[in-house]
Design a protein around this motif. Structure first.
Motif, short mmCIF file in Angstrom:
data_model
loop_
_atom_site.label_atom_id
_atom_site.label_comp_id
_atom_site.label_asym_id
_atom_site.label_seq_id
_atom_site.Cartn_x
_atom_site.Cartn_y
_atom_site.Cartn_z
N TYR A 1 0.82 -1.21 0.00
CA TYR A 1 0.00 0.00 0.00
C TYR A 1 0.86 1.26 0.00
O TYR A 1 0.47 2.27 -0.58
N ALA A 2 2.01 1.21 0.65
CA ALA A 2 2.84 2.41 0.82
C ALA A 2 3.42 2.89 -0.51
O ALA A 2 3.45 4.10 -0.77
N TYR B 1 0.73 4.51 -2.65
CA TYR B 1 0.30 5.75 -1.99
C TYR B 1 1.37 6.83 -2.14
O TYR B 1 1.05 8.02 -2.30
N PHE B 2 2.64 6.44 -2.10
CA PHE B 2 3.74 7.38 -2.30
C PHE B 2 3.63 8.04 -3.67
O PHE B 2 3.72 9.27 -3.80
N VAL C 1 -5.50 4.00 0.86
CA VAL C 1 -5.53 4.06 2.32
C VAL C 1 -6.74 3.30 2.87
O VAL C 1 -6.66 2.61 3.89
N THR D 1 -3.12 3.83 9.44
CA THR D 1 -3.30 4.42 8.11
C THR D 1 -2.90 5.89 8.08
O THR D 1 -2.46 6.39 7.04
N LEU E 1 0.70 6.85 6.78
CA LEU E 1 1.00 7.14 5.38
C LEU E 1 0.81 8.62 5.07
O LEU E 1 1.60 9.22 4.33
N GLN E 2 -0.25 9.21 5.64
CA GLN E 2 -0.49 10.62 5.38
C GLN E 2 0.58 11.49 6.03
O GLN E 2 1.03 12.49 5.46
#
Length: 609
Positions: A18-19, A22-23, A116, A167, A170-171
């Motif tokens: 997921y990272a 998301y990046f 996310v 979660t 990540l933000q």
């Protein structure tokens, strides 16, 4: 705190799944979002600058981070598309570019949010599964020390807080920092002097909001505890609603619930007041900064160091940069609260079950010999032994009845057989081996328990009977119900075997619930049977039906029967009288009656009653 946080991230594995997406999505979202504000410069220059003169650009210039490059890049794009200069064409191009950039910005924002959400959902699923499995694997003694509502709150509300903590990582790591970085880069490209002046103001905003956030952690922990108490009170009230109403205790229960709910509401308001203060405070500080920048930036425009379009674009960007700064700090608050909830969750996960299978424990496959109690002692804690030096045997196929005054230790003794507890001292043997030599699951696969407090679930009659043998056919379930004298009332139910019986079997009478419990045991066909006051709460008619079913169930099984009614115990192969944790006497019914001891007095009192 950091150690707890790192353990929480374990639930998100594989995080890179997921990272990494998301990046990428966050990077592109931040880029296109900040580019939107740069378009203000050519729009204002085209429409409001009287000295504006379009310059054709045939070759794309090298990348530079300043306002001039933005103008040159726009002119190059216009030159490639249009042959002559018209203000209308400029506005059309600007409108198209604005729409495209806005679409790309929001598309990548959506993709990031969806990534996310997938992480959040999978993490929540994994946490709840692990929590529930851990709770179900706990030894019985754990639940005597814990409030059920507190355990429920940890699996529900605490888990929600933890998954948001994970979660939000990540933000904190990607989206908000990228926005801040791109805004700062483009602000510097417009005017480094104004940027330096403005950036000095951001730490002030961060410190004020951070101070508010720091004070949220203690109320968050306390509110989680109160939530556990609230759920516990609610569960007890719903379960005991008949008793509450019969004793006119509704005002007492309501006051208890209102007090806990009021206390939790005060805590939530205290947290909300601080949380809600962060947003208007940061907005006020941001507007104050804009006011100062208007003076300083206006001076630069007058001096000719900055054109009006660039100045307006700068102010727009600065007004936006306080939002990701505030969000960044808010996410840290959520992480702090999530870590606090994580500590409560780990209090369950790290709880050591006292009854673990030995590494070399083997499967229990058959039952050929007797069950033996050898010098057995047991205490729930160090204050008093409940079982004291008990020794007796239960030969295969025989029924042993445990009788005696209430609180003597009969039920506790029977609970040592399925290893709900282990003896403090001494051993319980089967086939000549300690119960600890076998895995708990394989042992319990050969046992059934029918207790006074019948445990049924909010499901169909068929599924409740089939619990011991999930793969049983409908015909086998019907046969088990017939033997348990339950088939007649089941067929009278609205949907027969598919009738839902409500919470804890609330739609059935006590005798009907007990016969379903017996049908469940018959279907399982256990080698070892434990009956714990299975008929004590029934009326005479129900007791007759249940006792008949029990007699069929007891036939040719190794059984332990705890009861005080003569109808249940007089046919036992042996009767063991337990008094204050010790064996007071044992023998057959006739032998004990002839001895005229504790047993004879108990039977005499029952006959008198």
């Amino acid at each position: 705190m950091f150690k707890t946080y790192m353990r929480l991230l374990e639930f998100a594995k594989p995080l890179e799944k997921y990272a990494i997406p998301y990046f990428v999505f966050s990077l592109l979202y931040a880029l296109f979002n900040s580019c939107t504000f740069l378009l203000i410069i050519p729009i204002l220059n085209t429409m409001f600058d009287a000295d504006y003169a379009f310059q054709y650009v045939d070759k794309l210039p090298p990348l530079e981070l300043n306002e001039a490059y933005i103008t040159t890049l726009f002119n190059y794009s216009y030159t490639q598309i249009f042959d002559e200069f018209k203000v209308e064409n400029v506005l059309i191009l600007l409108a198209v570019v604005t729409i495209v950039i806005s679409f790309l910005s929001n598309m990548f924002r959506y993709l990031g949010a969806w990534t996310v959400e997938k992480l959040r959902t999978r993490t929540l699923q994994k946490m709840r599964n692990q929590m529930f499995s851990k709770v179900m694997d706990m030894h019985i003694g754990y639940f005597t020390d814990q409030k059920k509502g507190d355990v429920i709150a940890k699996i529900t509300s605490d888990v929600n807080m933890v998954q948001f903590c994970i979660t939000n990582t990540l933000q904190v790591a990607f989206r908000e920092p990228f926005l801040i970085i791109f805004y700062i880069i483009m602000m510097i490209g417009i005017s480094w002097e104004l940027s330096l002046f403005s950036i000095l103001f951001l730490p002030v905003v961060a410190l004020i909001i951070g101070n508010i956030v720091k004070r949220l952690r203690h109320p968050a922990r306390t509110s989680q505890k109160r939530m556990g108490e609230l759920v516990s009170t609610l569960d007890e009230s719903l379960w005991g609603v008949k008793v509450i109403k019969s004793y006119n205790a509704t005002p007492y229960v309501e006051k208890k619930f209102y007090d806990i709910n009021g206390d939790m509401s005060r805590l939530m308001l205290s947290m909300a007041r601080r949380q809600q203060l962060a947003s208007p405070m940061s907005e006020f500080l941001g507007i104050s900064a804009v006011g100062v920048i208007l003076v300083f930036g206006g001076a630069l425009v007058v001096r000719g160091s900055l054109d009006p379009g660039g100045f307006i674009a700068f102010v727009a960007m600065f007004s936006q940069i306080t939002r990701p700064v505030r969000t960044f700090i808010d996410q840290f608050a959520n992480i702090n609260q999530g870590v606090a909830a994580g500590e409560r969750i780990f209090s369950i996960i790290d709880s050591e079950s006292e009854l673990k299978d030995k590494p070399d424990a083997k499967e229990f496959k058959h039952f050929d010999t007797k069950i033996e109690f050898r010098d057995v002692h047991f205490a729930y804690d160090s204050s008093r032994e409940v079982i004291n030096d008990i020794t007796f045997d239960i030969p295969k196929g025989q029924t042993v009845a445990l009788v005696g005054p209430s609180g003597g230790g009969k039920s506790t003794l029977s609970e040592l057989i399925p290893r709900f507890y282990d003896p403090t001292r001494g051993e319980v043997l089967i086939n000549g081996h300690s119960l600890k030599d076998y895995t708990q699951d394989s042992l319990r696969a050969h046992m059934s328990i029918v207790a006074q407090d019948t445990v049924l679930f909010n499901d169909t009659i068929e599924n409740n009977i089939a619990m011991g043998r999930p793969g049983a056919s409908h015909e086998e379930i019907v046969e088990a119900a017939r033997i348990a004298n339950a088939d007649t009332f089941i067929n009278e139910c609205p949907e027969g075997y598919q009738t839902n019986i409500g919470d804890h079997g609330s739609k059935l009478s006590g005798g009907q619930r007990q016969r379903l419990s017996i049908a469940r045991a018959i279907l399982k066909n256990p080698d070892i049977l434990i009956l714990d006051e299975a008929t004590s709460a029934l009326d005479t008619e129900s007791e007759t039906l249940v006792q008949d079913a029990l007699n069929k169930l007891l036939k040719n099984r190794t059984s332990v029967v705890i009861a005080h009614r003569l109808s249940t115990i007089h046919n036992a192969d042996r009767i063991v009288v337990i008094d204050q944790g010790r064996i007071a006497e044992q023998g057959t019914h006739n032998e004990l009656m002839a001895r005229n001891g504790i047993y004879a007095k108990l039977i005499e009192m029952q006959s008198f009653n």
